[in-house]
Design a protein around this motif. Structure first.
Motif, PDB file in Angstrom:
ATOM      1  N   VAL A 163       0.753  -1.078   0.048  1.00 52.32           N
ATOM      2  CA  VAL A 163      -0.241  -0.024  -0.029  1.00 52.32           C
ATOM      3  C   VAL A 163       0.866   1.174   0.026  1.00 52.32           C
ATOM      4  O   VAL A 163       1.841   1.438   0.837  1.00 52.32           O
ATOM      5  CB  VAL A 163      -0.860   0.010   1.397  1.00 52.32           C
ATOM      6  CG1 VAL A 163      -1.696   1.163   1.179  1.00 52.32           C
ATOM      7  CG2 VAL A 163      -1.762  -1.280   1.072  1.00 52.32           C
ATOM      8  N   THR A 189      -3.149  -2.726  -2.335  1.00 55.62           N
ATOM      9  CA  THR A 189      -3.900  -3.862  -2.023  1.00 55.62           C
ATOM     10  C   THR A 189      -4.553  -3.562  -0.987  1.00 55.62           C
ATOM     11  O   THR A 189      -4.362  -4.020   0.173  1.00 55.62           O
ATOM     12  CB  THR A 189      -3.056  -5.170  -1.794  1.00 55.62           C
ATOM     13  OG1 THR A 189      -1.905  -5.001  -0.866  1.00 55.62           O
ATOM     14  CG2 THR A 189      -2.204  -5.537  -3.006  1.00 55.62           C
ATOM     15  N   ILE A 190      -5.723  -2.861  -1.112  1.00 62.31           N
ATOM     16  CA  ILE A 190      -6.741  -2.494  -0.139  1.00 62.31           C
ATOM     17  C   ILE A 190      -7.903  -3.095  -0.347  1.00 62.31           C
ATOM     18  O   ILE A 190      -8.717  -3.174  -1.407  1.00 62.31           O
ATOM     19  CB  ILE A 190      -6.677  -0.696  -0.232  1.00 62.31           C
ATOM     20  CG1 ILE A 190      -5.707  -0.278   0.066  1.00 62.31           C
ATOM     21  CG2 ILE A 190      -7.889  -0.526   0.823  1.00 62.31           C
ATOM     22  CD1 ILE A 190      -5.418   1.297  -0.254  1.00 62.31           C
ATOM     23  N   LYS A 228      -7.016  -5.174   4.781  1.00 62.92           N
ATOM     24  CA  LYS A 228      -6.148  -5.928   3.667  1.00 62.92           C
ATOM     25  C   LYS A 228      -6.652  -7.195   3.611  1.00 62.92           C
ATOM     26  O   LYS A 228      -7.616  -7.725   4.648  1.00 62.92           O
ATOM     27  CB  LYS A 228      -4.871  -6.087   4.078  1.00 62.92           C
ATOM     28  CG  LYS A 228      -4.090  -4.578   3.726  1.00 62.92           C
ATOM     29  CD  LYS A 228      -2.564  -4.656   4.336  1.00 62.92           C
ATOM     30  CE  LYS A 228      -1.650  -5.581   3.138  1.00 62.92           C
ATOM     31  NZ  LYS A 228      -1.631  -4.822   2.182  1.00 62.92           N
TER      32      LYS A 228
END
Length: 120
Positions: free
Chosen positions: A2, A27-28, A101
């Motif tokens: 992130v 990558t959220i 995440k």
């Protein structure tokens, strides 16, 4: 991974305005909250303002009535509108993002900071 990236700092005269932006990407799964903090030379980092995904805001007493935090949830972006700036607002402003995440992990990420200088 992130990334949290701030922009919009600079030099402004007392009484002036600046708008800071901060975007979280990577990558959220979702964001719980985002916030702005600041650190002046020789001082500890302090909270400026935070906002939850539901729009609940919290401000430091020193900025209430002058600063406004807002978000664009679709863009994972938070803004800080700063009006009636004072020399004591001079600091490096940091953004953070409280992120969910994959795998039910919750992590807080910080940006690198952006300098705000209020001086005539």
């Amino acid at each position: 991974q992130v990334q949290v990236v701030e922009s919009g700092g600079g030099l402004v005269q007392p009484g002036g305005s600046l708008r800071l932006s901060c975007a979280a990407s990577g990558t959220i799964v979702s964001i719980n909250a985002m916030g702005w903090y600041r650190q002046a030379p020789g001082k500890q980092r302090e909270l400026v303002a935070t906002i939850t995904s539901g729009g609940i805001t919290n401000y430091a007493d020193s900025v209430k009535g002058r600063f406004t935090i807002s978000t664009d949830n679709a863009k994972n972006t938070v803004y800080l509108q700063m009006n009636s700036l004072k020399p004591e607002d001079t600091a490096v402003y940091y953004c953070n993002a409280d992120v969910n995440k994959f795998g039910s992990r919750r992590v807080v990420y910080w940006g690198q900071g952006t300098q705000v200088t209020v001086s005539s």
